[in-house]
Design a protein around this motif. Sequence first.
Motif, PDB file in Angstrom:
ATOM      1  N   PRO A   1      31.845  38.399  42.491  1.00 33.33           N
ATOM      2  CA  PRO A   1      31.487  37.844  41.179  1.00 33.33           C
ATOM      3  C   PRO A   1      31.725  38.826  40.042  1.00 33.33           C
ATOM      4  O   PRO A   1      32.136  38.431  38.946  1.00 33.33           O
ATOM      5  CB  PRO A   1      29.990  37.519  41.329  1.00 33.33           C
ATOM      6  CG  PRO A   1      29.813  37.267  42.796  1.00 33.33           C
ATOM      7  CD  PRO A   1      30.748  38.232  43.470  1.00 33.33           C
ATOM      8  N   SER A   2      31.515  40.129  40.298  1.00 31.58           N
ATOM      9  CA  SER A   2      31.741  41.132  39.252  1.00 31.58           C
ATOM     10  C   SER A   2      33.203  41.155  38.807  1.00 31.58           C
ATOM     11  O   SER A   2      33.499  41.414  37.631  1.00 31.58           O
ATOM     12  CB  SER A   2      31.317  42.516  39.749  1.00 31.58           C
ATOM     13  OG  SER A   2      32.068  42.899  40.892  1.00 31.58           O
ATOM     14  N   THR A   3      34.121  40.892  39.734  1.00 27.88           N
ATOM     15  CA  THR A   3      35.536  40.848  39.383  1.00 27.88           C
ATOM     16  C   THR A   3      35.814  39.717  38.410  1.00 27.88           C
ATOM     17  O   THR A   3      36.564  39.876  37.440  1.00 27.88           O
ATOM     18  CB  THR A   3      36.398  40.666  40.649  1.00 27.88           C
ATOM     19  OG1 THR A   3      36.191  41.778  41.525  1.00 27.88           O
ATOM     20  CG2 THR A   3      37.881  40.565  40.304  1.00 27.88           C
ATOM     21  N   ILE A   4      35.193  38.568  38.642  1.00 28.28           N
ATOM     22  CA  ILE A   4      35.408  37.417  37.758  1.00 28.28           C
ATOM     23  C   ILE A   4      34.771  37.656  36.399  1.00 28.28           C
ATOM     24  O   ILE A   4      35.380  37.359  35.360  1.00 28.28           O
ATOM     25  CB  ILE A   4      34.843  36.136  38.398  1.00 28.28           C
ATOM     26  CG1 ILE A   4      35.415  35.939  39.807  1.00 28.28           C
ATOM     27  CG2 ILE A   4      35.132  34.931  37.519  1.00 28.28           C
ATOM     28  CD1 ILE A   4      36.935  35.889  39.851  1.00 28.28           C
ATOM     29  N   TYR A   5      33.543  38.208  36.387  1.00 29.93           N
ATOM     30  CA  TYR A   5      32.903  38.517  35.105  1.00 29.93           C
ATOM     31  C   TYR A   5      33.749  39.519  34.305  1.00 29.93           C
ATOM     32  O   TYR A   5      33.905  39.382  33.079  1.00 29.93           O
ATOM     33  CB  TYR A   5      31.496  39.095  35.350  1.00 29.93           C
ATOM     34  CG  TYR A   5      30.459  38.055  35.684  1.00 29.93           C
ATOM     35  CD1 TYR A   5      30.137  37.043  34.773  1.00 29.93           C
ATOM     36  CD2 TYR A   5      29.785  38.094  36.901  1.00 29.93           C
ATOM     37  CE1 TYR A   5      29.167  36.091  35.083  1.00 29.93           C
ATOM     38  CE2 TYR A   5      28.816  37.154  37.218  1.00 29.93           C
ATOM     39  CZ  TYR A   5      28.508  36.150  36.306  1.00 29.93           C
ATOM     40  OH  TYR A   5      27.556  35.200  36.610  1.00 29.93           O
ATOM     41  N   ARG A   6      34.304  40.525  34.988  1.00 26.61           N
ATOM     42  CA  ARG A   6      35.126  41.522  34.319  1.00 26.61           C
ATOM     43  C   ARG A   6      36.383  40.872  33.732  1.00 26.61           C
ATOM     44  O   ARG A   6      36.788  41.163  32.610  1.00 26.61           O
ATOM     45  CB  ARG A   6      35.526  42.618  35.310  1.00 26.61           C
ATOM     46  CG  ARG A   6      36.301  43.772  34.665  1.00 26.61           C
ATOM     47  CD  ARG A   6      36.778  44.789  35.703  1.00 26.61           C
ATOM     48  NE  ARG A   6      35.678  45.337  36.473  1.00 26.61           N
ATOM     49  CZ  ARG A   6      35.451  45.093  37.763  1.00 26.61           C
ATOM     50  NH1 ARG A   6      36.262  44.289  38.431  1.00 26.61           N
ATOM     51  NH2 ARG A   6      34.424  45.635  38.377  1.00 26.61           N
ATOM     52  N   GLU A   7      36.993  39.978  34.500  1.00 25.51           N
ATOM     53  CA  GLU A   7      38.191  39.279  34.031  1.00 25.51           C
ATOM     54  C   GLU A   7      37.880  38.449  32.791  1.00 25.51           C
ATOM     55  O   GLU A   7      38.640  38.463  31.805  1.00 25.51           O
ATOM     56  CB  GLU A   7      38.729  38.380  35.153  1.00 25.51           C
ATOM     57  CG  GLU A   7      39.858  37.457  34.759  1.00 25.51           C
ATOM     58  CD  GLU A   7      41.159  38.182  34.470  1.00 25.51           C
ATOM     59  OE1 GLU A   7      42.041  37.581  33.824  1.00 25.51           O
ATOM     60  OE2 GLU A   7      41.295  39.357  34.882  1.00 25.51           O
ATOM     61  N   LEU A   8      36.777  37.741  32.792  1.00 24.33           N
ATOM     62  CA  LEU A   8      36.410  36.897  31.659  1.00 24.33           C
ATOM     63  C   LEU A   8      36.066  37.736  30.426  1.00 24.33           C
ATOM     64  O   LEU A   8      36.291  37.325  29.293  1.00 24.33           O
ATOM     65  CB  LEU A   8      35.234  36.000  32.036  1.00 24.33           C
ATOM     66  CG  LEU A   8      35.516  34.939  33.119  1.00 24.33           C
ATOM     67  CD1 LEU A   8      34.227  34.245  33.533  1.00 24.33           C
ATOM     68  CD2 LEU A   8      36.541  33.927  32.616  1.00 24.33           C
TER      69      LEU A   8
ATOM     70  N   ILE B   1      33.174  30.187  41.693  1.00 24.99           N
ATOM     71  CA  ILE B   1      34.585  30.527  41.487  1.00 24.99           C
ATOM     72  C   ILE B   1      34.959  31.744  42.319  1.00 24.99           C
ATOM     73  O   ILE B   1      36.013  31.771  42.979  1.00 24.99           O
ATOM     74  CB  ILE B   1      34.852  30.810  39.994  1.00 24.99           C
ATOM     75  CG1 ILE B   1      34.683  29.534  39.167  1.00 24.99           C
ATOM     76  CG2 ILE B   1      36.252  31.394  39.798  1.00 24.99           C
ATOM     77  CD1 ILE B   1      34.798  29.762  37.670  1.00 24.99           C
ATOM     78  N   ALA B   2      34.087  32.771  42.297  1.00 21.70           N
ATOM     79  CA  ALA B   2      34.347  33.988  43.062  1.00 21.70           C
ATOM     80  C   ALA B   2      34.459  33.676  44.548  1.00 21.70           C
ATOM     81  O   ALA B   2      35.322  34.214  45.248  1.00 21.70           O
ATOM     82  CB  ALA B   2      33.232  35.001  42.802  1.00 21.70           C
ATOM     83  N   ASP B   3      33.588  32.781  45.026  1.00 18.10           N
ATOM     84  CA  ASP B   3      33.619  32.421  46.439  1.00 18.10           C
ATOM     85  C   ASP B   3      34.923  31.710  46.789  1.00 18.10           C
ATOM     86  O   ASP B   3      35.532  31.974  47.829  1.00 18.10           O
ATOM     87  CB  ASP B   3      32.420  31.536  46.760  1.00 18.10           C
ATOM     88  CG  ASP B   3      32.313  31.243  48.248  1.00 18.10           C
ATOM     89  OD1 ASP B   3      32.199  32.207  49.029  1.00 18.10           O
ATOM     90  OD2 ASP B   3      32.375  30.057  48.619  1.00 18.10           O
TER      91      ASP B   3
ATOM     92  N   ARG C   1      35.490  51.010  46.586  1.00 24.05           N
ATOM     93  CA  ARG C   1      36.498  50.146  47.176  1.00 24.05           C
ATOM     94  C   ARG C   1      37.563  49.801  46.146  1.00 24.05           C
ATOM     95  O   ARG C   1      37.265  49.489  44.998  1.00 24.05           O
ATOM     96  CB  ARG C   1      35.824  48.861  47.690  1.00 24.05           C
ATOM     97  CG  ARG C   1      36.787  47.968  48.435  1.00 24.05           C
ATOM     98  CD  ARG C   1      36.066  46.740  48.957  1.00 24.05           C
ATOM     99  NE  ARG C   1      35.580  45.902  47.856  1.00 24.05           N
ATOM    100  CZ  ARG C   1      34.978  44.735  48.042  1.00 24.05           C
ATOM    101  NH1 ARG C   1      34.743  44.292  49.251  1.00 24.05           N
ATOM    102  NH2 ARG C   1      34.564  44.024  46.997  1.00 24.05           N
ATOM    103  N   CYS C   2      38.821  49.854  46.577  1.00 25.79           N
ATOM    104  CA  CYS C   2      39.922  49.495  45.703  1.00 25.79           C
ATOM    105  C   CYS C   2      40.236  48.019  45.868  1.00 25.79           C
ATOM    106  O   CYS C   2      40.332  47.529  46.994  1.00 25.79           O
ATOM    107  CB  CYS C   2      41.152  50.341  46.047  1.00 25.79           C
ATOM    108  SG  CYS C   2      42.602  49.947  45.041  1.00 25.79           S
ATOM    109  N   TYR C   3      40.358  47.287  44.759  1.00 30.62           N
ATOM    110  CA  TYR C   3      40.655  45.859  44.859  1.00 30.62           C
ATOM    111  C   TYR C   3      41.928  45.556  44.092  1.00 30.62           C
ATOM    112  O   TYR C   3      42.209  46.178  43.073  1.00 30.62           O
ATOM    113  CB  TYR C   3      39.500  45.026  44.301  1.00 30.62           C
ATOM    114  CG  TYR C   3      39.290  45.190  42.820  1.00 30.62           C
ATOM    115  CD1 TYR C   3      38.521  46.240  42.324  1.00 30.62           C
ATOM    116  CD2 TYR C   3      39.882  44.303  41.900  1.00 30.62           C
ATOM    117  CE1 TYR C   3      38.335  46.399  40.965  1.00 30.62           C
ATOM    118  CE2 TYR C   3      39.706  44.469  40.541  1.00 30.62           C
ATOM    119  CZ  TYR C   3      38.928  45.518  40.084  1.00 30.62           C
ATOM    120  OH  TYR C   3      38.757  45.673  38.742  1.00 30.62           O
TER     121      TYR C   3
END
Length: 336
Positions: free
Chosen positions: A37-44, A29-31, A3-5
């Motif tokens: 959640p993986s997007t937020i972990y990746r950003e951090l 935060i992701a919610d 999936r592309c985000y």
Amino acid sequence: MGRCYPHLTFEERRKLAKWREAKMPVPEIADRLGRAPSTIYRELRRNVFEDEEMPELNGYHALVAQKIYEERRAVHRKLIRNPEIKAAVEDALKNGWSPEQIAGRMRLERHPIRVSHETIYRFAYSKEGRAEQFHRHLPEHRRRRRPRGQRRHHRGHIFDAQSLRNRPAEVADRAEFGHWECDLLMFRKENGKVNVTSLVERVSRFTVVLRNEDRQSKPIMEALIGGLSKLPADARRSITFDRGTEFSAWPRLKDGMGTDSWFCDPQAPWQKGTVENTNNRLRRHLPRSTDPISLTQQRLRTICRKLNATPRKCLGYRTPAEVFESRLLEIRNRPE
């Protein structure tokens, strides 16, 4: 297929920084952001600020995270990573080439480093491109991308002419060399009656432009005869016009050099789309505000050389001059 985000926006980074400072768990935060959640972990992980000399400043800060993100994105842009390619692209744009022509010519010449036309457009409208006002070099000089509008034509009529509906199939299908399209480029009335005839050969897209002192049809036809009569007969078989009254003296072409004339339907100049497209290219060099005094034949020849040396997608990114010369050579080498 994965999936592309979309990437996080600056506003989302501001919220993320505020909630992280409040010790909010990543899943919450992701919610709230509607993200995985993986997007937020990746950003951090990727955009956190770290300073060995001042560790007390380490952490996730929205402005810093946005800057890190933008710099990382910029690294992947070929025109930023390769200044020599960027300079070559800019030089071609200044010479009137479109991004698509530049990219196609690079493929034709097998450049080791190539860019697509989309890469050129994206750079022009990126933060870096806007800072350099790179859009000024694009064909339309637009500040932002938008759909192309439709042109309206309001022309006069002539009668007793041969309709292009009766053109032989080899002419209509561009299967035969030596068939041209013709139109006039007009300028502001306050600058006088001087105008320019634009001629385009349908197979090669080779362009010829001629200066006219006014819109009287007979002198325009005589100029066409003078401009084309030096070519072999098979290189000037016919010319297609719209029904403007400036072309009413068309029978002189048959008498003067044996060239047939074809005409668009009334109020349908789009049927000679090749010369209409060429007029758009000519307008980059000859806007309506052009001073007629500057329209010397030398200047017009310079503009022609530039257009005819520009690679075209429809020609497999060869130039009109290359195709035109090869067709002329074929005619001259035919056994009699």
